[in-house]
Motif scaffolding. Structure first.
Motif, mmCIF file in Angstrom:
data_model
loop_
_atom_site.group_PDB
_atom_site.id
_atom_site.type_symbol
_atom_site.label_atom_id
_atom_site.label_comp_id
_atom_site.label_asym_id
_atom_site.label_seq_id
_atom_site.Cartn_x
_atom_site.Cartn_y
_atom_site.Cartn_z
ATOM 1 N N ASP A 179 0.874 -1.431 0.077
ATOM 2 C CA ASP A 179 0.288 -0.190 -0.054
ATOM 3 C C ASP A 179 1.147 1.462 0.013
ATOM 4 O OD1 ASP A 179 -2.330 1.356 0.290
ATOM 5 O OD2 ASP A 179 -2.991 0.780 2.088
ATOM 6 N N ARG B 268 1.589 5.563 -1.832
ATOM 7 C CA ARG B 268 0.657 6.583 -2.353
ATOM 8 C C ARG B 268 1.349 7.309 -2.731
ATOM 9 N NH1 ARG B 268 -2.293 4.629 1.419
ATOM 10 N NH2 ARG B 268 -4.752 4.504 0.940
ATOM 11 N N VAL C 130 -4.028 -4.292 -0.189
ATOM 12 C CA VAL C 130 -3.787 -2.374 -0.357
ATOM 13 C C VAL C 130 -5.211 -1.412 0.088
ATOM 14 C CG1 VAL C 130 -3.680 -0.746 -1.754
ATOM 15 C CG2 VAL C 130 -2.235 -3.065 -2.065
ATOM 16 N N GLU C 131 -4.877 -0.973 0.849
ATOM 17 C CA GLU C 131 -6.346 -0.069 1.540
ATOM 18 C C GLU C 131 -6.866 0.768 -0.266
ATOM 19 O OE1 GLU C 131 -6.009 -0.990 5.750
ATOM 20 O OE2 GLU C 131 -6.472 1.117 5.181
ATOM 21 N N LEU C 132 -7.109 1.030 -0.404
ATOM 22 C CA LEU C 132 -7.765 2.050 -1.897
ATOM 23 C C LEU C 132 -8.651 2.667 -1.210
ATOM 24 C CD1 LEU C 132 -7.963 -0.606 -3.993
ATOM 25 C CD2 LEU C 132 -5.524 0.881 -3.755
ATOM 26 N N ARG D 99 0.031 -7.148 6.067
ATOM 27 C CA ARG D 99 0.760 -5.759 6.092
ATOM 28 C C ARG D 99 0.889 -5.834 7.516
ATOM 29 N NH1 ARG D 99 -3.020 -1.866 6.794
ATOM 30 N NH2 ARG D 99 -2.068 0.603 5.348
#
Length: 254
Positions: A40, A42, A252-254, A211
């Motif tokens: 994850d 950005r 992955v925290e979208l 994670r």
């Protein structure tokens, strides 16, 4: 200096990423690509790939998430040089650091990896059990594959030191060593999400992707398993999208 005849150039992510690697020794494969798909990150995040090898996982992540500030950490100078070249050849901005992950904090700091300075760490440590796995006579291959009793704890400790509060660690490990993973993460990490990876339907998991959040306090989540063959809970096309870097895994925290 590696001879040209000892190098291959291979396509990953459905051809989006082309990497040079040694013909013999440790070869990049699905583990690195799955690790990238589980991470994850950005744009703007400082991301460090421990044990980067030729850069596979970190560069695959950078191909999916544009704008990360990527550092590739590798102990083997020859692999680090290949990683540096691979980043340049794929037009991905990344610094390459020759460093032992188990080195003292001063060595990290002198390479710009000071405590509490990183947003994301991803890592694929050597994880084969030396009591059950006959190590390769090739020293580099042995180092890349076989864990010592302290390998995981040392790598997790290094990640915890450089991660900022609420920074994220993502790792891949062999599934039958999940107890080792939980023990290593018990100090300083929480909010665990665990994704078992199965090679075949109806068979035990072969890997776990985990994670963990530095200082996290949320309950641990055990996610539905990922099966890599056609009888997967995910469709075959969805697995293909993950391996080609066009989709991320549920970690992955979208």
């Amino acid at each position: 200096m590696i001879e040209a005849a000892d190098i291959t150039e291979d396509a990953f992510l459905g051809g989006q990423l082309r990497l040079k690697q040694k013909r013999s020794g440790h070869r990049a494969g699905h583990d690195a690509i799955l690790l990238a798909a589980a991470t994850d990150a950005r744009a703007g995040d400082r991301v460090v790939d421990f044990g980067a090898g030729v850069g596979t996982a970190g560069l695959a992540l950078a191909r999916r998430v544009a704008g990360i500030r990527l550092s590739l950490v590798e102990i083997d100078p020859e692999l680090a040089e290949l990683a540096r070249g691979n980043a340049a050849a794929n037009a991905i901005a990344a610094e390459t650091i020759v460093l032992d992950v188990t080195a003292e904090p001063q060595a990290f700091a002198s390479n710009g990896l000071s405590p509490d300075s990183v947003d994301v760490v991803l890592m694929n440590p050597p994880f084969n059990d030396p009591a059950r796995h006959r190590g390769s006579p090739d020293r580099a291959r042995h180092t890349a594959h076989v864990a010592t009793e302290v390998t995981l704890h040392a790598w997790v400790h290094a990640a915890r030191r450089i991660l900022r509060s609420n920074g994220v660690l993502t790792l891949i490990w062999r599934a039958d060593g999940i107890a080792e993973v939980l023990a290593a993460l018990s100090r300083g990490f929480g909010s665990l999400s665990i994704l078992p990876v199965h090679g075949e339907a109806g068979r035990p998991a072969i890997r776990v992707l985990v994670r963990a959040v530095k200082g996290g306090r949320a309950p641990t989540r055990l996610l539905p398993g990922l099966m890599l063959n056609a009888q997967s809970r995910l469709s075959e096309s969805a697995v293909t999208q993950i391996l080609e870097g066009r989709a991320a895994l549920p970690l992955v925290e979208l």
